[in-house]
Write a protein that holds these residues in place. Structure first.
Motif, PDB file in Angstrom:
ATOM      1  N   TYR A  91       0.850  -1.195   0.000  1.00 43.42           N
ATOM      2  CA  TYR A  91       0.000   0.000   0.000  1.00 43.42           C
ATOM      3  C   TYR A  91       0.878   1.234   0.000  1.00 43.42           C
ATOM      4  O   TYR A  91       2.044   1.187   0.391  1.00 43.42           O
ATOM      5  N   GLU A  92       0.339   2.341  -0.500  1.00 44.44           N
ATOM      6  CA  GLU A  92       1.080   3.592  -0.529  1.00 44.44           C
ATOM      7  C   GLU A  92       0.107   4.763  -0.482  1.00 44.44           C
ATOM      8  O   GLU A  92      -1.078   4.617  -0.741  1.00 44.44           O
ATOM      9  N   THR A  93       0.646   5.924  -0.127  1.00 43.81           N
ATOM     10  CA  THR A  93      -0.152   7.143  -0.123  1.00 43.81           C
ATOM     11  C   THR A  93       0.380   8.066  -1.216  1.00 43.81           C
ATOM     12  O   THR A  93       1.503   7.910  -1.686  1.00 43.81           O
ATOM     13  N   GLN A  94      -0.430   9.006  -1.629  1.00 43.40           N
ATOM     14  CA  GLN A  94      -0.032   9.968  -2.655  1.00 43.40           C
ATOM     15  C   GLN A  94       0.471  11.237  -1.988  1.00 43.40           C
ATOM     16  O   GLN A  94      -0.082  11.673  -0.979  1.00 43.40           O
ATOM     17  N   ARG A  95       1.500  11.824  -2.550  1.00 42.03           N
ATOM     18  CA  ARG A  95       2.078  13.062  -2.023  1.00 42.03           C
ATOM     19  C   ARG A  95       2.225  14.074  -3.139  1.00 42.03           C
ATOM     20  O   ARG A  95       2.487  13.709  -4.282  1.00 42.03           O
ATOM     21  N   LEU A  96       2.103  15.339  -2.779  1.00 38.02           N
ATOM     22  CA  LEU A  96       2.357  16.416  -3.719  1.00 38.02           C
ATOM     23  C   LEU A  96       3.852  16.691  -3.783  1.00 38.02           C
ATOM     24  O   LEU A  96       4.550  16.595  -2.772  1.00 38.02           O
ATOM     25  N   LYS A  97       4.358  17.045  -4.947  1.00 34.43           N
ATOM     26  CA  LYS A  97       5.782  17.355  -5.090  1.00 34.43           C
ATOM     27  C   LYS A  97       6.173  18.565  -4.257  1.00 34.43           C
ATOM     28  O   LYS A  97       7.327  18.733  -3.905  1.00 34.43           O
ATOM     29  N   GLU A  98       5.204  19.406  -3.922  1.00 30.67           N
ATOM     30  CA  GLU A  98       5.469  20.593  -3.113  1.00 30.67           C
ATOM     31  C   GLU A  98       5.744  20.260  -1.655  1.00 30.67           C
ATOM     32  O   GLU A  98       6.068  21.127  -0.859  1.00 30.67           O
ATOM     33  N   HIS A  99       5.587  18.996  -1.283  1.00 26.25           N
ATOM     34  CA  HIS A  99       5.789  18.564   0.097  1.00 26.25           C
ATOM     35  C   HIS A  99       6.838  17.455   0.149  1.00 26.25           C
ATOM     36  O   HIS A  99       6.525  16.302   0.421  1.00 26.25           O
ATOM     37  N   PRO A 100       8.104  17.799  -0.093  1.00 23.38           N
ATOM     38  CA  PRO A 100       9.138  16.761  -0.087  1.00 23.38           C
ATOM     39  C   PRO A 100       9.395  16.224   1.325  1.00 23.38           C
ATOM     40  O   PRO A 100       9.134  16.884   2.317  1.00 23.38           O
ATOM     41  N   SER A 101       9.911  15.025   1.360  1.00 27.41           N
ATOM     42  CA  SER A 101      10.242  14.390   2.634  1.00 27.41           C
ATOM     43  C   SER A 101      11.492  15.026   3.223  1.00 27.41           C
ATOM     44  O   SER A 101      12.492  15.186   2.539  1.00 27.41           O
ATOM     45  N   GLU A 102      11.432  15.366   4.502  1.00 28.11           N
ATOM     46  CA  GLU A 102      12.608  15.881   5.206  1.00 28.11           C
ATOM     47  C   GLU A 102      13.437  14.751   5.799  1.00 28.11           C
ATOM     48  O   GLU A 102      14.623  14.917   6.064  1.00 28.11           O
ATOM     49  N   PHE A 103      12.799  13.619   6.025  1.00 29.30           N
ATOM     50  CA  PHE A 103      13.488  12.424   6.514  1.00 29.30           C
ATOM     51  C   PHE A 103      12.669  11.221   6.096  1.00 29.30           C
ATOM     52  O   PHE A 103      11.519  11.350   5.683  1.00 29.30           O
ATOM     53  N   ILE A 104      13.272  10.057   6.185  1.00 28.73           N
ATOM     54  CA  ILE A 104      12.585   8.798   5.913  1.00 28.73           C
ATOM     55  C   ILE A 104      12.833   7.868   7.095  1.00 28.73           C
ATOM     56  O   ILE A 104      13.967   7.736   7.566  1.00 28.73           O
ATOM     57  N   ALA A 105      11.771   7.242   7.567  1.00 31.05           N
ATOM     58  CA  ALA A 105      11.850   6.306   8.696  1.00 31.05           C
ATOM     59  C   ALA A 105      11.190   4.986   8.290  1.00 31.05           C
ATOM     60  O   ALA A 105      10.055   4.981   7.828  1.00 31.05           O
ATOM     61  N   TRP A 106      11.916   3.906   8.456  1.00 30.92           N
ATOM     62  CA  TRP A 106      11.408   2.565   8.162  1.00 30.92           C
ATOM     63  C   TRP A 106      11.116   1.853   9.485  1.00 30.92           C
ATOM     64  O   TRP A 106      11.982   1.777  10.352  1.00 30.92           O
ATOM     65  N   TYR A 107       9.913   1.336   9.584  1.00 29.52           N
ATOM     66  CA  TYR A 107       9.520   0.537  10.748  1.00 29.52           C
ATOM     67  C   TYR A 107       9.321  -0.909  10.312  1.00 29.52           C
ATOM     68  O   TYR A 107       8.677  -1.172   9.296  1.00 29.52           O
ATOM     69  N   LEU A 108       9.872  -1.827  11.077  1.00 31.49           N
ATOM     70  CA  LEU A 108       9.671  -3.254  10.861  1.00 31.49           C
ATOM     71  C   LEU A 108       8.921  -3.782  12.074  1.00 31.49           C
ATOM     72  O   LEU A 108       9.419  -3.684  13.202  1.00 31.49           O
ATOM     73  N   ASP A 109       7.732  -4.270  11.834  1.00 31.16           N
ATOM     74  CA  ASP A 109       6.887  -4.756  12.929  1.00 31.16           C
ATOM     75  C   ASP A 109       6.830  -3.738  14.071  1.00 31.16           C
ATOM     76  O   ASP A 109       7.013  -4.069  15.236  1.00 31.16           O
ATOM     77  N   TRP A 110       6.606  -2.499  13.720  1.00 34.06           N
ATOM     78  CA  TRP A 110       6.392  -1.385  14.647  1.00 34.06           C
ATOM     79  C   TRP A 110       7.626  -1.003  15.450  1.00 34.06           C
ATOM     80  O   TRP A 110       7.543  -0.347  16.475  1.00 34.06           O
ATOM     81  N   GLU A 111       8.809  -1.385  14.955  1.00 35.90           N
ATOM     82  CA  GLU A 111      10.074  -0.970  15.579  1.00 35.90           C
ATOM     83  C   GLU A 111      10.893  -0.198  14.559  1.00 35.90           C
ATOM     84  O   GLU A 111      11.092  -0.672  13.431  1.00 35.90           O
ATOM     85  N   LEU A 112      11.383   0.971  14.948  1.00 30.66           N
ATOM     86  CA  LEU A 112      12.194   1.784  14.051  1.00 30.66           C
ATOM     87  C   LEU A 112      13.488   1.047  13.715  1.00 30.66           C
ATOM     88  O   LEU A 112      14.245   0.661  14.596  1.00 30.66           O
ATOM     89  N   GLY A 113      13.701   0.836  12.417  1.00 27.79           N
ATOM     90  CA  GLY A 113      14.872   0.085  11.982  1.00 27.79           C
ATOM     91  C   GLY A 113      15.852   0.892  11.154  1.00 27.79           C
ATOM     92  O   GLY A 113      17.041   0.597  11.131  1.00 27.79           O
ATOM     93  N   LEU A 114      15.350   1.920  10.463  1.00 29.53           N
ATOM     94  CA  LEU A 114      16.200   2.723   9.593  1.00 29.53           C
ATOM     95  C   LEU A 114      15.660   4.144   9.583  1.00 29.53           C
ATOM     96  O   LEU A 114      14.451   4.350   9.475  1.00 29.53           O
ATOM     97  N   PHE A 115      16.568   5.113   9.717  1.00 26.53           N
ATOM     98  CA  PHE A 115      16.172   6.520   9.712  1.00 26.53           C
ATOM     99  C   PHE A 115      17.274   7.304   9.034  1.00 26.53           C
ATOM    100  O   PHE A 115      18.445   7.166   9.375  1.00 26.53           O
ATOM    101  N   TYR A 116      16.881   8.111   8.037  1.00 30.10           N
ATOM    102  CA  TYR A 116      17.887   8.943   7.385  1.00 30.10           C
ATOM    103  C   TYR A 116      17.319  10.296   6.975  1.00 30.10           C
ATOM    104  O   TYR A 116      16.115  10.464   6.787  1.00 30.10           O
ATOM    105  N   VAL A 117      18.223  11.251   6.904  1.00 25.32           N
ATOM    106  CA  VAL A 117      17.932  12.616   6.477  1.00 25.32           C
ATOM    107  C   VAL A 117      18.837  12.878   5.282  1.00 25.32           C
ATOM    108  O   VAL A 117      20.055  12.750   5.390  1.00 25.32           O
ATOM    109  N   ASP A 118      18.224  13.218   4.149  1.00 22.88           N
ATOM    110  CA  ASP A 118      18.986  13.362   2.907  1.00 22.88           C
ATOM    111  C   ASP A 118      19.761  12.055   2.685  1.00 22.88           C
ATOM    112  O   ASP A 118      19.161  10.999   2.680  1.00 22.88           O
TER     113      ASP A 118
END
Length: 107
Positions: free
Chosen positions: A59-86
């Motif tokens: 599943y995915e959500t739609q985003r406007l290009k005017e709202h870029p991601s400032e960071f990305i966070a990956w959760y595996l089974d509700w536990e933060l596993g990966l986090f990056y900025v740029d």
């Protein structure tokens, strides 16, 4: 721990105190096991859920290009596993999983 990060990362995290807290807590946890296999993987940014896969359903959500991601966070089974900025990886608890994958691909 977070004070040693680059200024850009600190700037982004300071804007999102809950995310800063989540990252700090996750930095104290061990990497996921070599053979860990998540049932649910979800990816977030500062605006919320971007997408994921749960028990084989994507599943995915739609985003406007005017709202870029400032960071990305990956959760595996509700536990933060990966986090990056740029391109700066702040947290990577997947390191053992990726190493085992690389080893298995050589066999």
């Amino acid at each position: 721990m977070l004070e040693q990060l680059p200024d850009r990362v600190c700037s982004v995290l300071s804007k999102y105190p809950q995310w800063e807290k989540n990252v700090e807590q996750a930095l104290t946890k061990s990497p996921f096991d070599l053979d860990y296999s998540a049932s649910v993987i979800e990816i977030f940014d500062q605006q919320g859920l971007l997408g994921g896969i749960a028990w084989g359903i994507c599943y995915e959500t739609q985003r406007l290009k005017e709202h870029p991601s400032e960071f990305i966070a990956w959760y595996l089974d509700w536990e933060l596993g990966l986090f990056y900025v740029d391109s700066e990886v702040v947290l990577n608890r997947l390191i053992l999983m990726s190493a085992s994958s690389a080893i298995l691909s050589c066999l």
